[in-house]
Design a protein around this motif. Structure first.
Motif, PDB file in Angstrom:
ATOM      1  N   ASP A 233     -40.197  72.045  61.019  1.00 41.08           N
ATOM      2  CA  ASP A 233     -40.401  72.237  62.459  1.00 41.08           C
ATOM      3  C   ASP A 233     -39.622  71.132  63.177  1.00 41.08           C
ATOM      4  OD1 ASP A 233     -41.383  73.063  64.956  1.00 41.08           O
ATOM      5  OD2 ASP A 233     -43.392  73.466  64.162  1.00 41.08           O
ATOM      6  N   ALA A 234     -39.704  71.118  64.495  1.00 40.22           N
ATOM      7  CA  ALA A 234     -38.913  70.189  65.306  1.00 40.22           C
ATOM      8  C   ALA A 234     -39.085  68.735  64.861  1.00 40.22           C
ATOM      9  CB  ALA A 234     -39.323  70.329  66.768  1.00 40.22           C
ATOM     10  N   VAL A 235     -37.972  68.000  64.853  1.00 44.04           N
ATOM     11  CA  VAL A 235     -37.989  66.560  64.594  1.00 44.04           C
ATOM     12  C   VAL A 235     -38.157  65.859  65.940  1.00 44.04           C
ATOM     13  CG1 VAL A 235     -36.690  64.589  63.699  1.00 44.04           C
ATOM     14  CG2 VAL A 235     -36.543  66.820  62.551  1.00 44.04           C
ATOM     15  N   GLN A 236     -39.164  64.991  66.041  1.00 44.00           N
ATOM     16  CA  GLN A 236     -39.519  64.363  67.320  1.00 44.00           C
ATOM     17  C   GLN A 236     -39.182  62.881  67.391  1.00 44.00           C
ATOM     18  OE1 GLN A 236     -40.521  65.627  70.079  1.00 44.00           O
ATOM     19  NE2 GLN A 236     -42.185  67.083  69.886  1.00 44.00           N
TER      20      GLN A 236
ATOM     21  N   ASP B 218     -44.072  69.339  62.055  1.00 42.61           N
ATOM     22  CA  ASP B 218     -44.683  69.942  60.858  1.00 42.61           C
ATOM     23  C   ASP B 218     -45.734  69.042  60.198  1.00 42.61           C
ATOM     24  OD1 ASP B 218     -43.330  68.034  59.317  1.00 42.61           O
ATOM     25  OD2 ASP B 218     -41.901  69.455  58.470  1.00 42.61           O
ATOM     26  N   GLY B 219     -45.993  67.869  60.801  1.00 39.09           N
ATOM     27  CA  GLY B 219     -47.059  67.003  60.305  1.00 39.09           C
ATOM     28  C   GLY B 219     -46.633  66.025  59.232  1.00 39.09           C
TER      29      GLY B 219
ATOM     30  N   SER C 159     -42.085  61.977  51.288  1.00 44.31           N
ATOM     31  CA  SER C 159     -42.697  62.709  52.381  1.00 44.31           C
ATOM     32  C   SER C 159     -44.180  62.389  52.434  1.00 44.31           C
ATOM     33  CB  SER C 159     -42.480  64.214  52.162  1.00 44.31           C
ATOM     34  OG  SER C 159     -42.920  64.922  53.281  1.00 44.31           O
ATOM     35  N   ASP C 160     -44.634  61.900  53.575  1.00 44.82           N
ATOM     36  CA  ASP C 160     -46.054  61.603  53.776  1.00 44.82           C
ATOM     37  C   ASP C 160     -46.632  62.634  54.727  1.00 44.82           C
ATOM     38  OD1 ASP C 160     -46.429  59.106  52.260  1.00 44.82           O
ATOM     39  OD2 ASP C 160     -44.967  58.297  53.669  1.00 44.82           O
TER      40      ASP C 160
ATOM     41  N   PRO D 278     -49.041  67.187  64.207  1.00 44.92           N
ATOM     42  CA  PRO D 278     -47.691  66.972  64.736  1.00 44.92           C
ATOM     43  C   PRO D 278     -47.437  65.507  65.082  1.00 44.92           C
ATOM     44  CG  PRO D 278     -48.634  68.945  65.695  1.00 44.92           C
ATOM     45  CD  PRO D 278     -49.734  68.306  64.894  1.00 44.92           C
ATOM     46  N   VAL D 279     -46.326  64.974  64.578  1.00 44.65           N
ATOM     47  CA  VAL D 279     -45.980  63.559  64.750  1.00 44.65           C
ATOM     48  C   VAL D 279     -45.100  63.411  65.985  1.00 44.65           C
ATOM     49  CG1 VAL D 279     -44.783  61.597  63.709  1.00 44.65           C
ATOM     50  CG2 VAL D 279     -46.148  63.142  62.274  1.00 44.65           C
TER      51      VAL D 279
END
Length: 310
Positions: free
Chosen positions: A152-155, A170-171, A185-186, A191-192
């Motif tokens: 999902d989107a990178v923020q 994507d959490g 990957s943690d 959503p981060v």
């Protein structure tokens, strides 16, 4: 030196309001070094350079065709990168006030850009779920690498000499070790919206859309602390470390700036903190060296400079 009496209180006295943007301000960044200037970017497609001490606008940078969502300043303050709704990353010459290159390739808006320490490599993270790495010394306009692991989107991004940290809707927080070619990957599960390592790289501060800021051990991935009380469920808000990393600071969707003790996660007074912006606080950044200054930007159209009472 006097014995420490716990973390220093946050700078909460309004020093200046910077209100030239028309519409929401998405990001505000300090310059490097002594950080005497700030750059802000907003919905009005402009980037503005300010003197936060005087509260004056020095220069306006205009080339974006859509909103500006991210700014990253080079180590020597001669250039900066910006991104947003354009799907391209812009690199600017500060003095000339013009773009020196535009890096196209993303298939959606570019939520975040981050330069490495010597401004030779630029990372960009997008709504298209990819992170692209660009070599700013090379004449080629194609990325040197595309990281496609996010679903999902990178923020949010952080770049240092050997690693890239990417937080996604994507959490997951993904840490790429470029030297070893390894990915860790943690899974945070929410959503981060921001992920910031401590200066020594041993811990990582992560804000998520369940109204939590969490501190993780970067080596083991173990949760060290959780900071709560604020309202953060819908928008990209940024948590950061306070002065000397003794505190955690985050502006929330109610327009309040929260602060916690890093060690025991207690909310620093006042609890609850007062509403200081009319809308969501989109970005919170503490001055890199001055213990008594920070800046916030908000969807209310303002950037505010905070200091200790003089």
């Amino acid at each position: 030196m006097a014995p420490s009496r716990g973390p220093q209180a946050l700078a909460r006295t309004l020093h200046k309001t910077l209100s030239n943007h028309r519409g929401p301000v998405h990001v505000v960044r300090y310059a490097k070094g002594t950080a005497k200037y700030v750059l802000s970017g907003g919905q009005d497609r402009s980037i503005r350079l300010w003197n936060p001490d005087l509260g004056t606008e020095i220069k306006k940078f205009e080339a974006h065709g859509y909103e500006v969502l991210s700014i990253s300043v080079s180590h020597d303050n001669t250039k900066f990168a910006s991104s947003g709704g354009d799907r391209s990353v812009f690199v600017w010459d500060v003095t000339a006030g013009v773009t020196t290159r535009r890096l196209a390739g993303h298939m959606g808006k570019v939520n975040v850009v981050e330069l490495n320490a010597d401004a030779t490599v630029l990372a960009s993270g997008s709504y298209d779920s990819t992170v692209r790495l660009w070599d700013l010394r090379a004449p080629a306009r194609a990325p040197i690498q595309v990281l496609e692991e996010a679903r999902d989107a990178v923020q949010t991004l952080h770049v240092d000499a050997t690693t890239i940290i990417a937080g996604s809707v994507d959490g997951h927080v993904r840490t790429y070790d470029l030297r070893k070619g390894e990915l860790r990957s943690d899974f945070i599960g929410q959503p981060v919206t921001s992920a910031i390592p401590s200066s020594d790289g041993t811990t990582l501060l992560v804000s998520t859309l369940d109204s939590h800021v969490r501190l993780f051990d970067t080596t083991s991935g173990k949760l060290l602390n959780a900071f709560t009380g604020h309202n953060h469920t819908s928008y990209r808000c940024r948590a950061c470390f306070g002065h000397e990393e003794a505190t955690v600071v985050c502006g929330d969707e109610d327009g309040a700036v929260w602060a916690w003790d890093l060690v025991d996660a207690t909310v620093l007074q006042p609890n609850p903190p007062p509403k200081v912006h009319d809308k969501v606080i989109t970005w919170t950044e503490h001055h890199p060296i001055d213990p008594g200054e920070m800046v916030t930007s908000s969807a209310d159209g303002t950037v505010k400079v905070w200091r200790h009472p003089s």
